[in-house]
Write a protein that holds these residues in place. Sequence first.
Motif, mmCIF file in Angstrom:
data_model
loop_
_atom_site.group_PDB
_atom_site.id
_atom_site.type_symbol
_atom_site.label_atom_id
_atom_site.label_comp_id
_atom_site.label_asym_id
_atom_site.label_seq_id
_atom_site.Cartn_x
_atom_site.Cartn_y
_atom_site.Cartn_z
ATOM 1 N N VAL A 40 8.980 -2.359 -8.710
ATOM 2 C CA VAL A 40 8.766 -1.527 -9.527
ATOM 3 C C VAL A 40 7.797 -0.490 -8.802
ATOM 4 N N LEU A 41 7.916 0.676 -9.629
ATOM 5 C CA LEU A 41 6.923 1.860 -9.224
ATOM 6 C C LEU A 41 6.086 2.072 -10.241
ATOM 7 N N HIS A 42 4.801 2.135 -10.364
ATOM 8 C CA HIS A 42 3.961 2.681 -11.398
ATOM 9 C C HIS A 42 3.530 4.092 -10.844
ATOM 10 N N GLU A 58 0.761 9.761 -8.115
ATOM 11 C CA GLU A 58 0.781 8.817 -6.816
ATOM 12 C C GLU A 58 1.968 7.746 -7.361
ATOM 13 N N ALA A 59 2.867 7.331 -6.493
ATOM 14 C CA ALA A 59 3.599 6.192 -6.779
ATOM 15 C C ALA A 59 3.109 4.868 -6.160
ATOM 16 N N LEU A 60 2.997 3.933 -7.238
ATOM 17 C CA LEU A 60 2.144 2.961 -6.480
ATOM 18 C C LEU A 60 3.229 1.567 -6.634
ATOM 19 N N LEU A 61 3.245 0.892 -5.762
ATOM 20 C CA LEU A 61 4.496 -0.235 -5.677
ATOM 21 C C LEU A 61 3.780 -1.565 -6.471
ATOM 22 N N ARG A 62 4.549 -2.146 -7.030
ATOM 23 C CA ARG A 62 4.239 -3.615 -7.893
ATOM 24 C C ARG A 62 5.663 -4.615 -7.732
ATOM 25 N N PRO A 73 -0.069 -4.698 -4.917
ATOM 26 C CA PRO A 73 0.141 -4.732 -3.585
ATOM 27 C C PRO A 73 -0.579 -5.149 -2.681
ATOM 28 N N MET A 74 -1.923 -5.227 -3.062
ATOM 29 C CA MET A 74 -2.773 -5.918 -2.054
ATOM 30 C C MET A 74 -2.443 -7.286 -1.453
#
Length: 279
Positions: A40-42, A58-62, A73-74
């Motif tokens: 999903v993207l946050h 900013e799209a951040l991946l989960r 993501p890390m």
Amino acid sequence: CKGQRCSGVQFFTKDMQRRLDARLTMEQGLLRALKREEFVLHFQPQVDLRSGAIIGLEALLRWQSPDLGLVPPMEFIPVAEETKLIVDIGKWVLEKTCATLREWQDAGVPVVRVAVNIAASQFARHDFDTTVEDALGKHGLDPGLLELELTESLSMEDPKGSIALMQRLRAIGINMAIDDFGTGYSNLSYLKRFPVDRLKIDKSFTSGLATNSEDHAIVTAVISLAHSLGLKAIAEGVETEDQLQLLRAEGCDEIQGYYFSKPLPEAAAREMLLKRPCL
Ligand code: C2E
Ligand code: CA
Ligand code: CA
Ligand code: CA
């Protein structure tokens, strides 16, 4: 002594085996995640410091894993990078970002540009610009709605090729930012030739801004460097009013951080765009 050395070696190989197993499990998990759409993207807002308007996300991946829960993501991006799965995952992120923008536009949501993180190995592929163009074209989007966040390391292996690719992307109308600026092997002679729009001041410098004079000096210098090159400066990881005021005083253009908002799931991001004035 001989025995000790021997058990030392055994311990080492067991540890290595464990790590290899963990990596393999993670790799298989990521492959499955792609097939079963578990990503999903946050979205985290980026705010113009002068007007206070949201000017980007900013799209951040989960990874919403059925076994592990919501994985940050890390914990999986490094494995994805090593195994080159990041190329397919990155394609998914681009596609999902464009699909979301399309949905928002169709629903009458006042959209803003969305920034997507691009891994070096994704960027190293010669057909990367086609991947981006296809995603934009498929959803009929204005390329100006997309920003790519690249790190300084991407150009290390093939600077000429990277710059040519950046120029092709820029020519289409896509925005480009250098992410985590100052933490990589900053090469100012490349920076001069990078066709980018924005420098992102890394969180590590923003964190120390109000308490550490070296961090303050670095932030001031990066903002001034950005402006001298005709670029915008955006600070990430802004958490406090003190940091915000200092950034304002130094003439920083944009901020992103928990002070304004954490990264939000799609529905909450859509709500925020509907409620807040956007440029
Ligand atoms: P990044 O690109 O530097 O993203 C900023 C990170 O800082 C995000 O962590 C964000 O949630 C976090 N953050 C934002 N504001 C604040 C703040 O005020 N305080 C603190 N302490 N943290 C803040 P996240 O989402 O866990 O992402 C971590 C990294 O994973 C990203 O760092 C980026 O390098 C990578 N990543 C995330 N999504 C993607 C993706 O789609 N593709 C690739 N290749 N990498 C991604
Ligand atoms: Ca980023
Ligand atoms: Ca960053
Ligand atoms: Ca960072």
